[in-house]
Design a protein around this motif. Structure first.
Motif: not given
Length: 306
Positions: A36, A173, A175-177
């Motif tokens: 992050a 959920d 989230r971007q992966v």
């Protein structure tokens, strides 16, 4: 209990309590994830729903971190990464015959993934190349409702080929992966591998000349500045392609480690600037996609990193 024994018991109890409190606070406040982090003093650039700090250089799409100095940023070496698996429908194609590449991306529960973020104008980027680093293709398949991706593909020659699926999945959920998954493809027939051309800093394609300056370094982000000129020697009128003035893929000879590098969002005069971090010494084949007058062309370079 005498006074000395009581004092010792209180000291030991205090130490135990301090350790327990420290452990609990650590669990409640975990350290920030390196993934992050954005380098100090730089704002993030967002394309689609996926962000990169400007000037980051070669960035990993394996769901780990943005590479900026240190670490091997090559991806695409595995069929599974970051909780996702590439599942081709068939791994054999016919040279010179119109075929179709079909595949799914499945999560760790073996479910076909159907939610992807749009990154550089597309939800899925597929690179196909022969293992001698010839026959490069940059494709954009379409997805059916069941999560099966498909794209027409006609391999020009027999041999061992490699495909890369470069995408950002959206988890349950939200989230971007980001991930890059790779798989081998077989094209039966007589295989005559060709040696890599000699290293050069310029290449010609369809009357255009692409030339770059800069020297990539192992583990350090270094700028490569590409200039495209037309037949008359003047700067080519570059057009945005997939949200950028160029796309650069570098593949490492030997294991075909993959780097997909995107440029600075604006031109530097007439130059397109990429920041590349070489994951290790060796020879690489670089493929530069650029667009002029609505036509996308690919300039190819051999690069040796000391």
């Amino acid at each position: 209990m005498d006074r000395e024994t009581l004092r010792l018991a209180l000291v030991v109890g205090g130490l135990v309590l301090a350790v327990l409190l420290g452990f609990g606070l650590g669990r409640l406040n975990p350290p920030a994830s390196p993934a992050a982090a954005v380098p100090t003093g730089e704002a993030a650039t967002t394309v689609g729903d996926h962000s990169h700090a400007p000037g980051t250089g070669a960035h990993s799409h394996d769901g780990a971190t943005v590479t900026r100095g240190g670490g091997d940023g090559a991806t695409g070496l595995s069929i599974s990464s970051a909780g996702y698996t590439l599942v081709p429908s068939a791994r054999e194609l016919t040279a010179g015959s119109a075929g179709e590449l079909r595949f799914q991306v499945r999560d760790d529960r073996r479910r076909a993934v159907t939610r992807f973020a749009v990154v550089h104008d597309k939800p899925m980027h597929v690179i196909v190349v022969r293992r001698d680093l010839t026959g490069y293709r940059h494709l954009h398949p379409t997805m059916a409702a069941d999560g099966t991706w498909s794209v027409p593909l006609t391999p020009p020659e027999p041999g061992a080929w490699r495909m890369y699926a470069d995408f950002t999945a959206v988890a349950d959920d939200g989230r971007q992966v980001a991930a890059v998954l790779g798989a081998d493809l077989a094209v039966p027939g007589g295989y005559a591998p060709r040696p890599l051309p000699a290293p050069a800093t310029s290449a010609t394609v369809d009357g255009f000349t692409a030339a770059y300056t800069g020297t990539p370094e192992v583990g350090r982000s270094a700028p490569l500045r590409f200039r495209i000129t037309g037949a008359g020697g003047g700067a080519a009128p570059l057009e945005p392609y997939l949200g950028a003035y160029g796309h650069l893929v570098a593949l490492r000879e030997g294991d075909l480690g993959y780097l997909h590098v995107h440029p600075e969002p604006t031109l530097d005069g007439d130059a397109v600037t990429f920041w590349l971090t070489a994951p290790g010494p060796g020879r690489y084949r670089m493929f530069l996609d650029f667009q002029v007058a609505g036509v996308v062309r690919t300039a190819e370079f051999t690069l040796t990193v000391a």
